[in-house]
Design a protein around this motif. Structure first.
Motif, PDB file in Angstrom:
ATOM      1  N   GLY A 121      33.271  32.049  43.993  1.00  0.00           N
ATOM      2  CA  GLY A 121      33.414  30.925  43.067  1.00  0.00           C
ATOM      3  C   GLY A 121      34.757  30.913  42.371  1.00  0.00           C
ATOM      4  N   VAL A 122      35.283  32.100  42.065  1.00  0.00           N
ATOM      5  CA  VAL A 122      36.584  32.200  41.410  1.00  0.00           C
ATOM      6  C   VAL A 122      37.695  31.824  42.387  1.00  0.00           C
ATOM      7  CG1 VAL A 122      38.189  33.733  40.221  1.00  0.00           C
ATOM      8  CG2 VAL A 122      35.723  33.975  39.840  1.00  0.00           C
ATOM      9  N   ALA A 123      37.592  32.343  43.604  1.00  0.00           N
ATOM     10  CA  ALA A 123      38.601  32.032  44.624  1.00  0.00           C
ATOM     11  C   ALA A 123      38.649  30.533  44.903  1.00  0.00           C
ATOM     12  CB  ALA A 123      38.301  32.799  45.911  1.00  0.00           C
ATOM     13  N   GLU A 124      37.491  29.912  45.020  1.00  0.00           N
ATOM     14  CA  GLU A 124      37.439  28.477  45.310  1.00  0.00           C
ATOM     15  C   GLU A 124      37.956  27.643  44.147  1.00  0.00           C
ATOM     16  OE1 GLU A 124      33.388  27.762  46.368  1.00  0.00           O
ATOM     17  OE2 GLU A 124      33.673  28.345  48.471  1.00  0.00           O
ATOM     18  N   ALA A 125      37.681  28.080  42.931  1.00  0.00           N
ATOM     19  CA  ALA A 125      38.094  27.306  41.751  1.00  0.00           C
ATOM     20  C   ALA A 125      39.606  27.157  41.674  1.00  0.00           C
ATOM     21  CB  ALA A 125      37.562  27.956  40.474  1.00  0.00           C
ATOM     22  N   TRP A 126      40.344  28.183  42.092  1.00  0.00           N
ATOM     23  CA  TRP A 126      41.805  28.167  41.941  1.00  0.00           C
ATOM     24  C   TRP A 126      42.544  28.323  43.264  1.00  0.00           C
ATOM     25  CZ3 TRP A 126      41.667  25.947  37.682  1.00  0.00           C
ATOM     26  CH2 TRP A 126      40.784  26.329  36.671  1.00  0.00           C
ATOM     27  N   SER A 127      41.833  28.079  44.379  1.00  0.00           N
ATOM     28  CA  SER A 127      42.437  28.121  45.724  1.00  0.00           C
ATOM     29  C   SER A 127      43.169  29.443  45.962  1.00  0.00           C
ATOM     30  CB  SER A 127      43.411  26.948  45.908  1.00  0.00           C
ATOM     31  OG  SER A 127      42.743  25.716  45.745  1.00  0.00           O
ATOM     32  N   LEU A 128      42.456  30.530  45.694  1.00  0.00           N
ATOM     33  CA  LEU A 128      43.007  31.877  45.873  1.00  0.00           C
ATOM     34  C   LEU A 128      42.332  32.552  47.061  1.00  0.00           C
ATOM     35  CD1 LEU A 128      42.914  32.929  42.110  1.00  0.00           C
ATOM     36  CD2 LEU A 128      44.970  32.405  43.445  1.00  0.00           C
ATOM     37  N   PRO A 129      43.014  33.508  47.696  1.00  0.00           N
ATOM     38  CA  PRO A 129      42.372  34.234  48.799  1.00  0.00           C
ATOM     39  C   PRO A 129      41.209  35.075  48.302  1.00  0.00           C
ATOM     40  CG  PRO A 129      44.508  35.212  48.252  1.00  0.00           C
ATOM     41  CD  PRO A 129      44.404  33.931  47.478  1.00  0.00           C
ATOM     42  N   LEU A 130      40.133  35.083  49.076  1.00  0.00           N
ATOM     43  CA  LEU A 130      38.942  35.866  48.736  1.00  0.00           C
ATOM     44  C   LEU A 130      38.950  37.159  49.518  1.00  0.00           C
ATOM     45  CD1 LEU A 130      36.091  36.143  47.418  1.00  0.00           C
ATOM     46  CD2 LEU A 130      35.195  34.965  49.441  1.00  0.00           C
ATOM     47  N   ASN A 131      38.746  38.263  48.815  1.00  0.00           N
ATOM     48  CA  ASN A 131      38.645  39.574  49.456  1.00  0.00           C
ATOM     49  C   ASN A 131      37.199  40.016  49.432  1.00  0.00           C
ATOM     50  OD1 ASN A 131      41.667  40.754  49.708  1.00  0.00           O
ATOM     51  ND2 ASN A 131      41.484  39.455  47.902  1.00  0.00           N
ATOM     52  N   GLU A 132      36.604  40.169  50.608  1.00  0.00           N
ATOM     53  CA  GLU A 132      35.220  40.616  50.681  1.00  0.00           C
ATOM     54  C   GLU A 132      35.123  42.076  50.243  1.00  0.00           C
ATOM     55  OE1 GLU A 132      32.693  38.779  51.357  1.00  0.00           O
ATOM     56  OE2 GLU A 132      33.754  36.965  51.994  1.00  0.00           O
ATOM     57  N   VAL A 133      34.091  42.395  49.478  1.00  0.00           N
ATOM     58  CA  VAL A 133      33.867  43.778  49.056  1.00  0.00           C
ATOM     59  C   VAL A 133      32.883  44.436  50.008  1.00  0.00           C
ATOM     60  CG1 VAL A 133      33.179  45.300  47.171  1.00  0.00           C
ATOM     61  CG2 VAL A 133      34.217  43.107  46.660  1.00  0.00           C
ATOM     62  N   LEU A 134      33.363  45.377  50.774  1.00  0.00           N
ATOM     63  CA  LEU A 134      32.483  46.119  51.676  1.00  0.00           C
ATOM     64  C   LEU A 134      32.190  47.479  51.042  1.00  0.00           C
ATOM     65  CD1 LEU A 134      34.291  45.332  55.058  1.00  0.00           C
ATOM     66  CD2 LEU A 134      32.333  44.156  54.061  1.00  0.00           C
ATOM     67  N   GLU A 135      31.063  48.067  51.428  1.00  0.00           N
ATOM     68  CA  GLU A 135      30.644  49.317  50.818  1.00  0.00           C
ATOM     69  C   GLU A 135      31.726  50.373  50.872  1.00  0.00           C
ATOM     70  OE1 GLU A 135      26.975  51.573  51.509  1.00  0.00           O
ATOM     71  OE2 GLU A 135      25.979  49.627  51.575  1.00  0.00           O
ATOM     72  N   GLU A 136      32.333  50.514  52.051  1.00  0.00           N
ATOM     73  CA  GLU A 136      33.330  51.574  52.197  1.00  0.00           C
ATOM     74  C   GLU A 136      34.576  51.318  51.361  1.00  0.00           C
ATOM     75  OE1 GLU A 136      33.584  48.845  55.870  1.00  0.00           O
ATOM     76  OE2 GLU A 136      32.038  49.799  54.636  1.00  0.00           O
ATOM     77  N   GLU A 137      34.839  50.024  51.020  1.00  0.00           N
ATOM     78  CA  GLU A 137      36.022  49.700  50.238  1.00  0.00           C
ATOM     79  C   GLU A 137      35.870  50.082  48.779  1.00  0.00           C
ATOM     80  OE1 GLU A 137      36.260  45.507  51.248  1.00  0.00           O
ATOM     81  OE2 GLU A 137      38.176  45.856  52.225  1.00  0.00           O
ATOM     82  N   ASN A 153      41.886  45.333  40.837  1.00  0.00           N
ATOM     83  CA  ASN A 153      43.182  45.764  41.347  1.00  0.00           C
ATOM     84  C   ASN A 153      43.983  44.632  41.975  1.00  0.00           C
ATOM     85  OD1 ASN A 153      41.063  48.121  41.719  1.00  0.00           O
ATOM     86  ND2 ASN A 153      43.010  49.056  41.179  1.00  0.00           N
ATOM     87  N   GLY A 154      43.965  43.484  41.329  1.00  0.00           N
ATOM     88  CA  GLY A 154      44.761  42.360  41.799  1.00  0.00           C
ATOM     89  C   GLY A 154      44.128  41.519  42.881  1.00  0.00           C
ATOM     90  N   LYS A 155      42.893  41.844  43.265  1.00  0.00           N
ATOM     91  CA  LYS A 155      42.194  41.098  44.311  1.00  0.00           C
ATOM     92  C   LYS A 155      41.045  40.284  43.730  1.00  0.00           C
ATOM     93  CE  LYS A 155      42.986  44.697  47.796  1.00  0.00           C
ATOM     94  NZ  LYS A 155      42.309  45.629  48.758  1.00  0.00           N
ATOM     95  N   VAL A 156      40.888  39.054  44.198  1.00  0.00           N
ATOM     96  CA  VAL A 156      39.746  38.234  43.809  1.00  0.00           C
ATOM     97  C   VAL A 156      38.584  38.564  44.747  1.00  0.00           C
ATOM     98  CG1 VAL A 156      38.840  35.890  43.558  1.00  0.00           C
ATOM     99  CG2 VAL A 156      41.208  36.387  42.932  1.00  0.00           C
ATOM    100  N   LEU A 157      37.460  38.929  44.158  1.00  0.00           N
ATOM    101  CA  LEU A 157      36.318  39.406  44.935  1.00  0.00           C
ATOM    102  C   LEU A 157      35.107  38.478  44.858  1.00  0.00           C
ATOM    103  CD1 LEU A 157      36.493  43.142  43.786  1.00  0.00           C
ATOM    104  CD2 LEU A 157      37.593  42.104  45.769  1.00  0.00           C
ATOM    105  N   TYR A 158      35.222  37.395  44.091  1.00  0.00           N
ATOM    106  CA  TYR A 158      34.076  36.504  43.902  1.00  0.00           C
ATOM    107  C   TYR A 158      34.418  35.112  44.415  1.00  0.00           C
ATOM    108  CZ  TYR A 158      29.663  34.967  41.879  1.00  0.00           C
ATOM    109  OH  TYR A 158      28.384  34.494  41.722  1.00  0.00           O
TER     110      TYR A 158
END
Length: 374
Positions: free
Chosen positions: A354-370, A347-352
């Motif tokens: 390695g991907v976020a670091e590769a392209w300097s993108l914000p990382l969204n942590e995946v929590l159980e409730e999310e 849904n438009g969010k980077v959750l991994y």
């Protein structure tokens, strides 16, 4: 759930993401499966076999993407497919986002849920959906490297196994994981003199115990690599950092230290490559030459042996695909942490990471409730 299986359109990619046996498992649980016409022919499976297993056949790739809630593929979507992927559609395939910024941005923009085979991870750190293709690629790296050493292909003209009275060829393998281990087995079986490098001393001890006597283990560092490349005939790049760019181990400058006709096979090319001069090639045009060094950099090596590769891959992916189909991706990922690690973009969010670091993108942590509200 409605599952779509498009025909792979990457150059010379003949694998398919679901076999007729897999279709039968899906339809037996009440799911609908739509397979594109001739999607399985490259792997030896006819449309009639899919129909007999319960699938419906669609003529075009557009129809498959339009109807499916979950797309099952083998290789990452290519540019022609970007616009076909819909918001909230689950795409289950190899992505290798860290090697392609355009793909990453396109999938973020699509709003789709991108679950990558290569980052599904078990508690022990193993990668169950990458292992079977790594096994194929590792074995193929020696097969293709040996062929590329032939003089008509601009190699050194060396037979890896040698003959009585003539010493065998020398193979250097960078990385002692699944790819490197399988490459070492194949090269050793041909009779080559093999050196395998890794940064983990425990792993080197393990390899020394299980590999044949004509395989030498060595700690991987710049000094040792520079020393060994000088008289290696075949050098295989087999390093992996899950979901991230591969580390650069051989620079362009180092090519000058190699003998003309040396062959480089970079199995890590689909993760950016560990050899600076390697850029992705295809089975149609697999090699190129820089500074008299032959580069083999096919990004989908297992696609050349699709019957073996498809069966090996689907043996591993089907149990996870069934969980996703039976429970939906949110519940499946909430209940199975292995699958949750496969979530790269949703849904438009980077959750991994390695991907976020590769392209300097914000990382969204995946929590159980999310997982229930993403």
């Amino acid at each position: 759930m409605i599952i779509g299986v498009p025909k792979e359109i990457k150059n010379n990619e003949n694998r398919v993401a679901l076999t007729p046996a897999g279709v039968a498992e899906m339809t037996g649980r009440g799911h609908e499966v739509y397979v594109q016409h001739n999607a399985g022919t490259g792997s030896g499976f006819s449309d009639d076999e899919y129909i007999a297993a319960g699938a419906a056949i669609l003529d075009s790739i557009e129809e498959v993407y339009a109807i499916a809630e979950m797309i099952m593929k083998v290789k990452e979507p290519i540019k022609q497919e970007y616009s076909l992927i819909k918001k909230d559609q689950l795409v289950f395939t190899y992505f290798h986002f860290a090697s392609s910024e355009p793909l990453t941005m396109a999938m973020i923009e699509s709003g789709a849920v991108c679950l990558a085979y290569e980052t599904v991870e078990k508690k022990d750190g193993s990668l169950p959906l990458l292992i079977p293709m790594s096994e194929v690629a590792g074995r193929m790296s020696v097969q293709e490297g040996a062929k590329s050493l032939e003089k008509p292909l601009k190699g050194r003209g060396v037979l890896l196994g040698g003959v009585p009275g003539v010493p065998p060829g020398k193979v250097l393998i960078l990385g002692g994981g699944v790819v490197g281990t399988q490459a070492a087995k194949m090269a050793a079986g041909l009779g080559a003199q093999v050196t395998i490098m890794d940064i983990s001393l425990p792993r080197l001890r393990q390899l020394a115990d299980i590999l044949p006597a004509n395989v030498t283990t060595m700690m991987s560092n710049t000094y040792n690599i520079r020393t060994m490349i000088k008289d290696a005939d075949l050098i295989i790049g087999a390093v992996l950092i899950p979901g991230a760019k591969a580390p650069l181990l051989i620079t362009r400058e180092m090519l000058k230290e190699m003998r003309p006709g040396t062959v480089l096979v970079d199995v890590a090319v689909d993760q950016g490559g560990c050899i600076e001069t390697c850029t992705p090639t295809t089975h149609e045009n697999p090699t190129f030459i820089i500074d008299d060094i032959v580069h083999y950099c096919v990004a989908n090596m297992p696609g050349a042996v699709p019957y073996t590769s498809t069966l090996a891959l689907t043996n591993a992916t089907l149990p996870y695909a069934l969980q996703l189909a039976d429970k939906g991706w949110q519940t499946a990922c909430r209940e199975n942490k292995e699958l949750e690690k496969g979530l790269n973009i949703a849904n438009g969010k980077v959750l991994y990471k390695g991907v976020a670091e590769a392209w300097s993108l914000p990382l969204n942590e995946v929590l159980e409730e999310e997982l229930s509200v993403l």
